[in-house]
Design a protein around this motif. Structure first.
Motif, PDB file in Angstrom:
ATOM      1  N   VAL A  81      25.334  -8.614  36.235  1.00 58.65           N
ATOM      2  CA  VAL A  81      24.302  -9.235  37.067  1.00 58.65           C
ATOM      3  C   VAL A  81      24.098  -8.270  38.310  1.00 58.65           C
ATOM      4  CG1 VAL A  81      25.172 -11.425  36.564  1.00 58.65           C
ATOM      5  CG2 VAL A  81      26.468 -10.340  38.342  1.00 58.65           C
ATOM      6  N   GLY A  82      23.247  -8.425  38.952  1.00 63.02           N
ATOM      7  CA  GLY A  82      22.704  -7.601  40.130  1.00 63.02           C
ATOM      8  C   GLY A  82      23.158  -8.256  41.470  1.00 63.02           C
ATOM      9  N   PRO A  83      22.937  -7.693  42.580  1.00 68.05           N
ATOM     10  CA  PRO A  83      23.530  -8.194  43.730  1.00 68.05           C
ATOM     11  C   PRO A  83      22.897  -9.550  44.275  1.00 68.05           C
ATOM     12  CG  PRO A  83      22.067  -6.118  44.095  1.00 68.05           C
ATOM     13  CD  PRO A  83      22.333  -6.279  42.642  1.00 68.05           C
ATOM     14  N   ASP A  84      21.780  -9.932  43.468  1.00 67.70           N
ATOM     15  CA  ASP A  84      21.053 -11.048  43.929  1.00 67.70           C
ATOM     16  C   ASP A  84      21.528 -12.218  43.076  1.00 67.70           C
ATOM     17  OD1 ASP A  84      20.095 -10.045  41.701  1.00 67.70           O
ATOM     18  OD2 ASP A  84      18.034 -10.626  41.993  1.00 67.70           O
ATOM     19  N   GLY A  85      22.736 -11.905  42.209  1.00 67.24           N
ATOM     20  CA  GLY A  85      23.294 -12.845  41.172  1.00 67.24           C
ATOM     21  C   GLY A  85      22.384 -12.943  39.760  1.00 67.24           C
ATOM     22  N   LYS A  86      21.310 -12.376  39.732  1.00 64.02           N
ATOM     23  CA  LYS A  86      20.613 -12.526  38.488  1.00 64.02           C
ATOM     24  C   LYS A  86      20.894 -11.424  37.297  1.00 64.02           C
ATOM     25  CE  LYS A  86      16.279 -14.032  40.701  1.00 64.02           C
ATOM     26  NZ  LYS A  86      15.003 -14.038  40.916  1.00 64.02           N
ATOM     27  N   ALA A  87      21.314 -11.933  36.076  1.00 60.82           N
ATOM     28  CA  ALA A  87      21.533 -11.117  35.005  1.00 60.82           C
ATOM     29  C   ALA A  87      20.679 -10.011  34.860  1.00 60.82           C
ATOM     30  CB  ALA A  87      21.477 -11.849  33.705  1.00 60.82           C
ATOM     31  N   LEU A  88      21.106  -8.713  34.930  1.00 58.55           N
ATOM     32  CA  LEU A  88      20.774  -7.371  34.315  1.00 58.55           C
ATOM     33  C   LEU A  88      20.714  -6.971  32.844  1.00 58.55           C
ATOM     34  CD1 LEU A  88      21.658  -5.570  37.679  1.00 58.55           C
ATOM     35  CD2 LEU A  88      19.636  -6.564  37.337  1.00 58.55           C
ATOM     36  N   GLU A  89      21.734  -7.343  32.430  1.00 60.97           N
ATOM     37  CA  GLU A  89      22.179  -7.105  30.987  1.00 60.97           C
ATOM     38  C   GLU A  89      22.790  -7.931  30.149  1.00 60.97           C
ATOM     39  OE1 GLU A  89      23.873  -2.768  29.514  1.00 60.97           O
ATOM     40  OE2 GLU A  89      25.004  -3.750  31.100  1.00 60.97           O
TER      41      GLU A  89
END
Length: 179
Positions: A81-89
Motif C-alpha cells: 500500500v502507498g502512504p495514502d493507504g491505497k493498494a499499489l500492488e
C-alpha cells in the motif's frame, strides 16, 4: 542443421508429444456449484487435450480417464500500500483441487494446484489496470491448464513405467558369479 540436431536427440516442441494411452479418452468433471457456463480453466484444459489428440467425452464409460476439478477459486490479495493507504500492488491467485482416475485406477490422488502473479495498480489508471488484471487472469487460467497437463502426463508416465507389462514373462534369476 539445428532442426536435424534437435530431432535426432528426441526433442519435441511443447505440446507436440503424443499423449499417454490413458489420456487419449478423457472426461473433464468440473464440480462447481451454481455453474452457468464452462469455467475458463476447464475450457483451457479441454483445448490442450484436444490439440494433443485426445477425445474428450461427456460421459464416463469403461476406459475413460476422468480428470475431476473441484474448488476452483480465484482471489486477489494486496501486496503493498502507498502512504495514502491505497493498494499499489496486488497478487492474483488461482487454486484448484484435482484428481485423475480411470475406473478404479487412481493416477493422481486428490491434491491442489496453485498459480500466482502480481501486478501493480495505479488509481489514476483504473480502467487500463482492470483490463490488465483481466488479461492476467486469462493468463493464469491457461497456465493452470498447462500445469495440470504436465502433472497428469508425468503421473501417468511414471505409473506406466513402474507397472510391468501384462504379457511380459518374469525375468530369470541372475546367475551367481561366485559359484
Amino acid at each position: 542443421m539445428l532442426a536435424l540436431t534437435l530431432t535426432a536427440c528426441g526433442f519435441q516442441p511443447a505440446g507436440s508429444r503424443p499423449l499417454p494411452e490413458p489420456l487419449r479418452l478423457v472426461r473433464i468433471d468440473m464440480v462447481a456449484p451454481f455453474r452457468v457456463s464452462e469455467p475458463p480453466v476447464e475450457a483451457a484444459l479441454r483445448d490442450r487435450l484436444l490439440r494433443r489428440g485426445a477425445e474428450v467425452v461427456e460421459k464416463s464409460d469403461t476406459g475413460v480417464t476422468v480428470i475431476r476439478l473441484t474448488d476452483l477459486k480465484g482471489s486477489r490479495e494486496v501486496l503493498s500500500v502507498g502512504p495514502d493507504g491505497k493498494a499499489l500492488e496486488y497478487e492474483l491467485i488461482l487454486r484448484v483441487n484435482y484428481d485423475v482416475r480411470t475406473g478404479q485406477r487412481v493416477w493422481i490422488a486428490p491434491q491442489q494446484a496453485e498459480v500466482r502473479r502480481d501486478f501493480s495498480f495505479n488509481a489514476d489508471q483504473i480502467l487500463p489496470k482492470e483490463q490488465e488484471a483481466d488479461r492476467l487472469r486469462e493468463f493464469l487460467e491457461g497456465e493452470m491448464a498447462e500445469i495440470l497437463m504436465l502433472r497428469i502426463e508425468a503421473a501417468v508416465a511414471r505409473a506406466e513405467r513402474q507397472a510391468p507389462a501384462p504379457d511380459a514373462a518374469p525375468a530369470a534369476p541372475a546367475a551367481d558369479p561366485g559359484g
